[in-house]
Design a protein around this motif. Structure first.
Motif, PDB file in Angstrom:
ATOM      1  N   GLU A  24     105.371 -47.964 -44.469  1.00 35.65           N
ATOM      2  CA  GLU A  24     104.610 -49.380 -45.616  1.00 35.65           C
ATOM      3  C   GLU A  24     104.837 -50.839 -45.255  1.00 35.65           C
ATOM      4  O   GLU A  24     104.719 -51.363 -45.758  1.00 35.65           O
ATOM      5  CB  GLU A  24     105.970 -48.605 -46.303  1.00 35.65           C
ATOM      6  N   LEU A  25     106.191 -50.993 -44.233  1.00 33.91           N
ATOM      7  CA  LEU A  25     106.695 -51.823 -43.325  1.00 33.91           C
ATOM      8  C   LEU A  25     105.856 -52.739 -42.997  1.00 33.91           C
ATOM      9  O   LEU A  25     105.587 -53.929 -43.379  1.00 33.91           O
ATOM     10  CB  LEU A  25     108.003 -51.509 -42.589  1.00 33.91           C
ATOM     11  N   ALA A  26     104.430 -51.643 -42.003  1.00 33.80           N
ATOM     12  CA  ALA A  26     103.550 -52.055 -41.493  1.00 33.80           C
ATOM     13  C   ALA A  26     102.210 -52.525 -42.211  1.00 33.80           C
ATOM     14  O   ALA A  26     102.150 -53.842 -41.901  1.00 33.80           O
ATOM     15  CB  ALA A  26     103.229 -51.207 -40.024  1.00 33.80           C
ATOM     16  N   GLU A  27     102.174 -52.095 -43.809  1.00 35.49           N
ATOM     17  CA  GLU A  27     101.286 -52.682 -44.028  1.00 35.49           C
ATOM     18  C   GLU A  27     102.019 -53.969 -45.049  1.00 35.49           C
ATOM     19  O   GLU A  27     101.114 -54.712 -45.651  1.00 35.49           O
ATOM     20  CB  GLU A  27     100.640 -52.179 -45.038  1.00 35.49           C
ATOM     21  N   GLU A  28     103.046 -54.498 -45.718  1.00 41.88           N
ATOM     22  CA  GLU A  28     103.405 -55.330 -46.222  1.00 41.88           C
ATOM     23  C   GLU A  28     103.557 -57.102 -45.522  1.00 41.88           C
ATOM     24  O   GLU A  28     103.384 -57.234 -45.404  1.00 41.88           O
ATOM     25  CB  GLU A  28     105.315 -55.336 -46.952  1.00 41.88           C
ATOM     26  N   PHE A  29     104.242 -55.726 -44.090  1.00 47.25           N
ATOM     27  CA  PHE A  29     104.076 -57.339 -42.880  1.00 47.25           C
ATOM     28  C   PHE A  29     102.499 -57.490 -42.299  1.00 47.25           C
ATOM     29  O   PHE A  29     102.752 -59.059 -41.736  1.00 47.25           O
ATOM     30  CB  PHE A  29     105.259 -57.021 -41.784  1.00 47.25           C
ATOM     31  N   GLN A  30     102.129 -56.732 -42.395  1.00 44.13           N
ATOM     32  CA  GLN A  30     100.697 -56.655 -41.674  1.00 44.13           C
ATOM     33  C   GLN A  30     100.651 -57.005 -40.524  1.00 44.13           C
ATOM     34  O   GLN A  30     100.423 -57.630 -39.197  1.00 44.13           O
ATOM     35  CB  GLN A  30      99.569 -57.930 -42.321  1.00 44.13           C
ATOM     36  N   VAL A  31     101.232 -56.215 -40.048  1.00 44.04           N
ATOM     37  CA  VAL A  31     101.843 -55.613 -38.293  1.00 44.04           C
ATOM     38  C   VAL A  31     101.352 -54.377 -38.536  1.00 44.04           C
ATOM     39  O   VAL A  31     101.479 -53.804 -38.922  1.00 44.04           O
ATOM     40  CB  VAL A  31     102.409 -56.291 -37.579  1.00 44.04           C
ATOM     41  N   SER A  32     101.406 -54.051 -36.707  1.00 43.83           N
ATOM     42  CA  SER A  32     100.687 -52.382 -36.050  1.00 43.83           C
ATOM     43  C   SER A  32     102.255 -52.051 -36.871  1.00 43.83           C
ATOM     44  O   SER A  32     103.536 -52.062 -36.980  1.00 43.83           O
ATOM     45  CB  SER A  32     100.882 -52.568 -34.954  1.00 43.83           C
ATOM     46  N   SER A  33     102.274 -50.297 -36.454  1.00 42.13           N
ATOM     47  CA  SER A  33     103.240 -49.942 -37.123  1.00 42.13           C
ATOM     48  C   SER A  33     104.639 -49.172 -35.765  1.00 42.13           C
ATOM     49  O   SER A  33     105.834 -49.256 -35.420  1.00 42.13           O
ATOM     50  CB  SER A  33     103.437 -48.566 -36.616  1.00 42.13           C
ATOM     51  N   ARG A  34     103.380 -50.133 -34.016  1.00 42.94           N
ATOM     52  CA  ARG A  34     104.467 -50.493 -33.234  1.00 42.94           C
ATOM     53  C   ARG A  34     105.646 -51.882 -32.898  1.00 42.94           C
ATOM     54  O   ARG A  34     106.672 -51.718 -32.891  1.00 42.94           O
ATOM     55  CB  ARG A  34     103.500 -50.127 -31.773  1.00 42.94           C
ATOM     56  N   THR A  35     104.650 -52.248 -33.727  1.00 43.42           N
ATOM     57  CA  THR A  35     105.216 -53.842 -33.720  1.00 43.42           C
ATOM     58  C   THR A  35     106.295 -53.669 -34.550  1.00 43.42           C
ATOM     59  O   THR A  35     108.341 -54.778 -34.437  1.00 43.42           O
ATOM     60  CB  THR A  35     104.651 -55.319 -34.686  1.00 43.42           C
ATOM     61  N   ILE A  36     106.539 -52.714 -35.971  1.00 43.72           N
ATOM     62  CA  ILE A  36     107.652 -52.554 -37.272  1.00 43.72           C
ATOM     63  C   ILE A  36     108.635 -51.874 -36.005  1.00 43.72           C
ATOM     64  O   ILE A  36     109.850 -51.931 -36.409  1.00 43.72           O
ATOM     65  CB  ILE A  36     107.197 -51.672 -38.298  1.00 43.72           C
TER      66      ILE A  36
END
Length: 326
Positions: A24-36
């Protein structure tokens, strides 16, 4: 978006969501899951209390003690915040006292050196004096929690009639002249009374089956209003107060102005003399009778008759102690 800005916005987002997944956070901030995942680890290192739940419906939760996002203050705002707490430094007890000390230490630590110097200079020139009382107030936080949760307490209270067990439901707490007070509904006497917090010898939560009263529409500021000015439904009819009327000399006006609770009730004539109309709780009558005695002939209480009688009794007792004959 820079990493620092993303971390700040991520902190704000997870505080609002309370429960979330990495996707959810990766989609909201438009970054990869690894970055989140890396960002969440940074927030965890900073003190954000995250709790991971595993399984098909898992994710992350933020525990109750959350880390708030940074707030920008101007120098004057920073000084004002510091002295807002400093104004309470002479109180012997405060709700959240330990947290207040640590918060102030953090706040001071991160201030620029020139702002620290300004505060240090002002501390030598400004003081908010409040009489410091030595009586411990171990149940102040519990009284406040009970008011916030609208739950009754069972207390052991040391009154003029001796220590008694009773159940109360606090309206709130307030401080005056170095003491903490708790107006509350007393189930023992079926009416609203004022309790001094340092006289609460013990306090525990009442059982779940204990009756409660609805105080939702009774904020503590209404405790200080005359009964006819309180909102309907705030038990104004149950809180019968004594209306004290007195006349004052010029010196009596000056002395009463020193007392903060007399400001609105005091009416001053053009010649400097005045009149006082004061509403008090019945259980405070003995205290105020002795207080008015300390003002001597500068204040003459005219009514009600039962209160004048209390003053005469107190005066007779004082004369007896000093062996003064009529």
């Amino acid at each position: 978006m820079s990493k620092s800005k993303r971390l700040l916005e991520l902190m704000i987002a997870v505080n609002k969501k309370r429960k979330f997944t990495v996707r959810e956070l990766a989609e909201e901030f438009q970054v990869s899951s690894r970055t989140i995942m890396r960002d969440l680890q940074v927030l965890d290192d900073l003190g954000l209390p995250l709790y991971a739940e595993y399984g098909p419906h898992g994710g992350y939760r933020v525990l109750n003690e959350r880390l708030l996002p940074p707030i920008m203050f101007s120098e004057q705002e920073a000084v004002a915040m510091f002295f807002a707490y400093q104004s309470l430094q002479h109180y012997g007890a405060l709700p959240f006292s330990e947290e207040a000390v640590t918060a102030l230490s953090k706040f001071y630590y991160y201030l620029p050196d020139d702002t620290k110097q300004k505060i240090d200079k002002m501390k030598r020139r400004v003081i908010f004096w409040t009489p410091k009382r030595q009586a411990p107030v171990p149940y102040l936080q519990l009284l406040l929690d009970a008011a916030l949760q609208q739950r009754p307490l069972r207390i052991h209270y040391d009154s003029r009639d001796g220590a008694k067990e009773r159940s109360i439901q606090p309206i709130g707490v307030y401080s005056h002249n170095g003491y903490w007070y708790c107006p509350a509904y007393c189930f023992l006497k079926s009416k609203y009374l004022l309790f001094r917090a340092d006289r609460v010898l013990s306090a525990v939560w009442a059982g779940e089956d204990h009756p409660t009263v609805d105080l939702q529409d009774f904020p503590i500021n209404q405790w200080f209003m005359p009964p006819d000015e309180r909102r309907e439904g705030t038990a104004s009819g149950s809180m019968s107060k004594l209306k004290i009327e007195a006349k004052l000399t010029v010196n009596g006006v000056r002395r009463c102005r020193w007392e903060s609770w007399f400001q609105q009730e005091l009416q001053v004539d053009e010649n400097g003399e005045g009149r006082l109309q004061l509403l008090i709780e019945p259980n405070e009558a003995d205290y105020f009778a002795r207080y008015f005695l300390t003002l001597g002939a500068d204040v003459v209480v005219e009514r009600p008759a039962e209160f004048v009688h209390l003053i005469r009794q107190a005066l007779s007792e004082l004369m007896r102690v000093y062996n003064v004959k009529d």
